[in-house]
Enzyme design. Structure first.
Site, short mmCIF file in Angstrom:
data_model
loop_
_atom_site.label_atom_id
_atom_site.label_comp_id
_atom_site.label_asym_id
_atom_site.label_seq_id
_atom_site.Cartn_x
_atom_site.Cartn_y
_atom_site.Cartn_z
CB SER A 22 -11.36 2.31 13.07
OG SER A 22 -10.22 3.12 12.99
CG ASN A 70 -4.80 -2.69 6.07
OD1 ASN A 70 -4.11 -1.82 6.61
ND2 ASN A 70 -5.68 -3.42 6.74
CG ASN A 100 -9.31 3.14 16.18
OD1 ASN A 100 -8.10 3.19 15.95
ND2 ASN A 100 -9.93 2.01 16.41
CG ASN A 128 -5.83 0.32 16.92
OD1 ASN A 128 -5.59 -0.86 17.18
ND2 ASN A 128 -5.62 0.84 15.73
CB CYS A 131 -2.84 -1.45 14.54
SG CYS A 131 -2.25 -1.29 12.84
N GLY A 218 -12.18 -8.67 5.64
CA GLY A 218 -13.16 -9.04 4.61
C GLY A 218 -13.79 -10.40 4.90
N GLY A 245 -15.65 -8.95 8.14
CA GLY A 245 -16.22 -9.49 6.91
C GLY A 245 -17.71 -9.31 6.73
N GLY A 266 -16.40 -2.78 7.79
CA GLY A 266 -15.16 -2.19 7.32
C GLY A 266 -14.95 -2.35 5.83
CB THR A 267 -13.24 -5.08 3.99
OG1 THR A 267 -12.11 -5.08 4.89
CG2 THR A 267 -12.76 -5.41 2.61
C1 LIG Z 1 -7.50 -0.35 5.09
C2 LIG Z 1 -7.84 -0.66 6.53
C3 LIG Z 1 -7.47 0.23 7.53
C4 LIG Z 1 -7.76 -0.03 8.87
N1 LIG Z 1 -7.41 0.87 9.83
C5 LIG Z 1 -7.77 0.64 11.13
C6 LIG Z 1 -7.49 1.60 12.15
O1 LIG Z 1 -6.96 2.70 11.90
N2 LIG Z 1 -7.83 1.29 13.44
C7 LIG Z 1 -8.44 0.09 13.76
O2 LIG Z 1 -8.73 -0.15 14.94
N3 LIG Z 1 -8.75 -0.81 12.81
C8 LIG Z 1 -8.43 -0.57 11.52
N4 LIG Z 1 -8.76 -1.49 10.55
C9 LIG Z 1 -9.46 -2.72 10.94
C10 LIG Z 1 -10.98 -2.61 10.70
O3 LIG Z 1 -11.53 -1.55 11.46
C11 LIG Z 1 -11.69 -3.95 11.07
O4 LIG Z 1 -11.41 -4.25 12.41
C12 LIG Z 1 -11.22 -5.11 10.21
O5 LIG Z 1 -10.94 -4.70 8.90
C13 LIG Z 1 -12.25 -6.25 10.16
O6 LIG Z 1 -13.49 -5.81 9.65
P1 LIG Z 1 -13.90 -5.91 8.08
O7 LIG Z 1 -13.60 -7.32 7.64
O8 LIG Z 1 -15.35 -5.54 8.02
O9 LIG Z 1 -13.04 -4.93 7.36
C14 LIG Z 1 -8.46 -1.25 9.21
C15 LIG Z 1 -8.83 -2.13 8.18
C16 LIG Z 1 -8.54 -1.85 6.88
C17 LIG Z 1 -8.98 -2.84 5.81
#
Ligand SMILES: Cc1cc2nc3c(=O)[nH]c(=O)nc-3n(C[C@H](O)[C@H](O)[C@H](O)COP(=O)(O)O)c2cc1C
Length: 314
Positions: A22, A70, A100, A128, A131, A218, A245, A266-267
């Site tokens: 998400s 972020n 979400n 969620n 956040c 990340g 990450g 995600g990232t």
């Molecule tokens: C720019 C950005 C926006 C995000 N928005 C949401 C969101 O709307 N709802 C949510 O549950 N997580 C949100 N996340 C969290 C990601 O879904 C994820 O849990 C987190 O970034 C860890 O995974 P990653 O390292 O692969 O990004 C967001 C992350 C980023 C970087």
């Protein structure tokens, strides 16, 4: 033999364990020209409130060593526009949609769950409650065991869709939160959301994002997230959707071996939006090399014997 990549989260059967996380994949439709959404196990769409939200003013993101910070502030189009404008397109693209949802009160989560349960084309709900970038609601529930239990059980009562609370890593013992969610009737838990963090420009002595603090994601967070998935796997029986990450096949496998039934990416989408076929091929190749017929059989197979035991038995 082609390995079986399918996994199950409650009643939701996924063709493979790879889900777009998400907030890092828009509403999915924005990526449809580049990515075959039907080839993904699922698409977790950007967090939705009942109403539209603008989010925080810029700057809202900054790059960090091996990651990013972020504080978007849950900008979004609201659930009604999502159902009217995005869901039909996602259905046509045969995407499995994990919605979400975000609220400031339990009643808001319940109303969102009701609306989405009546809509066609929702595979599951991700609550969620984690956040770190908004002060009201959400994370207040996610940082309290009783709050987590209360939101999950309230939503559980009004929907037949799989209910998957998304947990915050910003607590001392995340596994106790997974247990509270399980006891409240969750079909699975997603973890982790981002880590509360901060970056300062030393020349101006100003924080680099407008919200002052934000959420770190990340590769920088991956070993902590893997540890948290492992701890939750020791504590609950419900499926775990692991993330934090993941940037290549090996990372995804690490989460699954630690105990994740599915993984979210995600990232990494911001670095390589075409990562998906590489991950899919990588998982299939790993299963073939290790002679594993079903990816579900890999989940939680970490070998934690002491090193001397390993030597004796080999
Ligand atoms: C720019 C950005 C926006 C995000 N928005 C949401 C969101 O709307 N709802 C949510 O549950 N997580 C949100 N996340 C969290 C990601 O879904 C994820 O849990 C987190 O970034 C860890 O995974 P990653 O390292 O692969 O990004 C967001 C992350 C980023 C970087």
């Amino acid at each position: 033999m082609t390995p079986d990549l399918s996994v199950s989260i409650g009643a939701w059967r996924l063709t493979n364990p790879l889900i777009a996380a998400s907030g890092c994949f828009g509403y999915g439709v924005e990526y449809a020209d580049a990515v075959d959404l039907a080839s993904l196990g699922g698409v977790a769409v950007k967090g939705l409130f009942l109403k539209e939200r603008e989010g925080h003013p810029p700057p809202r993101i900054v790059e960090t060593p091996s990651g990013m910070l972020n504080a978007i502030g849950l900008q979004g189009i609201g659930v009604h526009r999502f159902v009217a404008e995005k869901l039909p397109e996602l259905r046509a693209l045969r995407a499995a949609v994990l919605v979400n949802i975000c609220g400031t009160t339990i009643d808001e989560y319940v109303e969102l769950a009701r609306i989405l349960s009546d809509a066609e084309g929702v595979a599951a709900l991700e609550l969620n409650i984690s956040c770190p970038n908004i002060k009201e609601g959400g994370i207040t529930f996610g940082c309290s065991l009783t709050g987590t239990h209360a939101v999950v059980s309230a939503v559980r009562k009004v929907t037949r869709l799989p209910v998957i609370p998304k947990l915050t890593p910003n607590v001392t013992d995340v596994a106790t939160f997974a247990r509270a969610a399980e006891e409240a009737g969750a079909d699975g838990v997603s973890l982790v959301n981002t880590f509360l963090a901060m970056v300062i420009d030393v020349e101006t002595r100003r924080p680099k994002i407008s919200n002052i603090v934000g959420g770190l994601s990340g590769p920088a967070i991956r070993p902590i997230a893997v540890r948290m998935v492992y701890e939750c796997r020791q504590t609950v029986k419900i499926p775990i959707l692991g993330m934090g990450g993941i940037a290549d096949t090996r990372d995804a496998l690490e989460f699954m071996i630690a105990g994740a039934d599915a993984v979210q990416v995600g990232t990494a989408n911001f670095v390589d939006p075409l990562i998906w076929p590489k991950l899919l091929d990588g998982l299939a190749d790993y299963l073939q090399r290790h002679n594993i017929a079903r990816i579900a059989d890999l989940v939680g197979t970490i070998d934690t014997r002491a090193r001397d035991q390993e030597w004796i038995s080999s």
